[in-house]
Design an enzyme around this catalytic site. Structure first.
Site, PDB file in Angstrom:
ATOM      1  N   HIS A 169      -0.877 -11.199  10.278  1.00 25.91           N
ATOM      2  CA  HIS A 169       0.356 -11.705   9.681  1.00 25.91           C
ATOM      3  C   HIS A 169       0.732 -13.018  10.379  1.00 25.91           C
ATOM      4  O   HIS A 169       0.666 -13.114  11.611  1.00 25.91           O
ATOM      5  CB  HIS A 169       1.468 -10.664   9.862  1.00 25.91           C
ATOM      6  CG  HIS A 169       2.773 -11.096   9.271  1.00 25.91           C
ATOM      7  ND1 HIS A 169       3.028 -11.020   7.915  1.00 25.91           N
ATOM      8  CD2 HIS A 169       3.880 -11.619   9.852  1.00 25.91           C
ATOM      9  CE1 HIS A 169       4.253 -11.483   7.678  1.00 25.91           C
ATOM     10  NE2 HIS A 169       4.785 -11.844   8.832  1.00 25.91           N
ATOM     11  N   ASP A 191       4.726  -4.791   7.485  1.00 27.76           N
ATOM     12  CA  ASP A 191       4.624  -5.663   8.662  1.00 27.76           C
ATOM     13  C   ASP A 191       5.160  -4.998   9.932  1.00 27.76           C
ATOM     14  O   ASP A 191       5.794  -5.645  10.779  1.00 27.76           O
ATOM     15  CB  ASP A 191       5.326  -7.019   8.409  1.00 27.76           C
ATOM     16  CG  ASP A 191       4.673  -7.774   7.253  1.00 27.76           C
ATOM     17  OD1 ASP A 191       3.449  -7.650   7.065  1.00 27.76           O
ATOM     18  OD2 ASP A 191       5.396  -8.478   6.522  1.00 27.76           O
ATOM     19  N   LEU A 239       0.849  -1.194   0.000  1.00 23.00           N
ATOM     20  CA  LEU A 239       0.000   0.000   0.000  1.00 23.00           C
ATOM     21  C   LEU A 239       0.883   1.243   0.000  1.00 23.00           C
ATOM     22  O   LEU A 239       1.948   1.259   0.621  1.00 23.00           O
ATOM     23  CB  LEU A 239      -0.900  -0.023   1.232  1.00 23.00           C
ATOM     24  CG  LEU A 239      -1.865  -1.231   1.250  1.00 23.00           C
ATOM     25  CD1 LEU A 239      -2.444  -1.442   2.634  1.00 23.00           C
ATOM     26  CD2 LEU A 239      -2.965  -1.061   0.204  1.00 23.00           C
TER      27      LEU A 239
HETATM   28  C1  GAR Z   1      -3.084 -15.685   6.183  1.00 27.68           C
HETATM   29  O1  GAR Z   1      -2.263 -16.688   6.708  1.00 27.68           O
HETATM   30  C2  GAR Z   1      -2.561 -14.318   6.543  1.00 27.68           C
HETATM   31  O2  GAR Z   1      -2.002 -14.275   7.829  1.00 27.68           O
HETATM   32  C3  GAR Z   1      -1.525 -14.106   5.475  1.00 27.68           C
HETATM   33  O3  GAR Z   1      -2.120 -14.588   4.302  1.00 27.68           O
HETATM   34  C4  GAR Z   1      -3.002 -15.643   4.645  1.00 27.68           C
HETATM   35  C5  GAR Z   1      -4.342 -15.354   4.022  1.00 27.68           C
HETATM   36  O4  GAR Z   1      -5.193 -16.456   4.201  1.00 27.68           O
HETATM   37  N1  GAR Z   1      -1.160 -12.725   5.364  1.00 27.68           N
HETATM   38  C6  GAR Z   1       0.080 -12.307   5.128  1.00 27.68           C
HETATM   39  O5  GAR Z   1       1.015 -13.063   4.944  1.00 27.68           O
HETATM   40  C7  GAR Z   1       0.244 -10.804   5.096  1.00 27.68           C
HETATM   41  N2  GAR Z   1       1.621 -10.452   5.204  1.00 27.68           N
HETATM   42  P1  GAR Z   1      -6.753 -16.305   4.018  1.00 27.68           P
HETATM   43  O6  GAR Z   1      -6.968 -15.689   2.631  1.00 27.68           O
HETATM   44  O7  GAR Z   1      -7.268 -17.719   4.087  1.00 27.68           O
HETATM   45  O8  GAR Z   1      -7.257 -15.438   5.126  1.00 27.68           O
END
Ligand code: GAR
Length: 218
Positions: free
Chosen positions: A111, A147, A95
């Site tokens: 995260h 993050d 973003l």
């Molecule tokens: C989740 O594990 C979330 O923590 C991660 O992406 C996945 C999305 O899963 N996010 C990141 O890594 C952000 N830096 P989902 O679409 O099933 O919620």
């Protein structure tokens, strides 16, 4: 109860969105998802929103030549809908600084690591490679640097010798689905105060005991 007006941006599967939808189904939950947005029309999570009767919008980032134009359009739509809190849920777009400033203290993210350890991508493999005994997940306010930002809730899970990135990710995901609704509730109830780079919680219980991995007498 009307509740805090949420927008949930996603890019994929949407299991955290699913956890938030389930939490909001309780009339006592102090927040409502007003809008789900995605940068990908193919995001599986969009179907979850549609099934729950939540409006969806797709912003195809390829249609915008500049990141800032894409971000400005998202802001316009969300401000029109009087969104009060953005809950990023697997939204895999960086973003712009302008967007982060506009939504400062009104945007959170989940995260899959215990921040500030393991920022970025492939963090479960990074945790295994580093040999840490615990990993977990973090809900935090979003700042310009990826993050980073005041931490609202974390859950720790053990890393086991036999873990692969997939088994660890699955163990962490179970906890993500608990702490994301918990964090939204705390914010919606006005229990989170941002002071500097810390999110201070009032009126909450903390665990009494240490976690040790491996077990001391194992
Ligand atoms: C989740 O594990 C979330 O923590 C991660 O992406 C996945 C999305 O899963 N996010 C990141 O890594 C952000 N830096 P989902 O679409 O099933 O919620």
């Amino acid at each position: 109860m009307a509740g805090l007006r949420l927008c949930v941006p996603i890019s994929g599967r949407g299991s955290n969105l699913g956890a938030l939808i389930a939490a909001c189904a309780d009339p006592q939950f102090p927040a409502r998802i007003e809008l789900v947005i995605s940068n990908k029309a193919s995001a599986a999570g969009l179907a979850l929103a549609e099934r729950a009767g939540i409006p969806t919008r797709v912003f195809d980032h390829r249609a915008y030549s500049k990141r800032s134009d894409f971000d400005r359009e998202m802001t316009r739509v969300m401000e029109d809908m009087q969104i009060e809190l953005i809950c990023l849920a697997g939204f895999m777009r960086l973003l712009s600084d302008e967007f982060c400033d506009h939504w400062r203290d009104r945007m959170i993210n989940i995260h899959p690591s215990l921040l500030p350890s393991f920022k970025g991508l492939d963090v479960q493999q990074a945790a295994i490679d580093a040999g840490v005994r615990f990993s977990g997940c973090t809900v935090h306010y979003v700042r310009k640097e990826m993050d980073t930002g005041p931490i609202v809730v974390q859950a720790a899970v053990p890393v086991r010798t036999a873990d692969t990135a997939e088994t660890l990710a699955q163990r962490i995901l179970v906890e993500e689905h608990k702490i994301y609704p918990q964090a939204v509730r705390l914010i919606a109830e006005g229990q989170v105060h941002i002071r500097g780079e810390r999110a201070i919680l009032i009126d909450h219980k903390m665990p009494a005991n240490a976690l040790i991995n491996p077990l001391p007498n194992g």
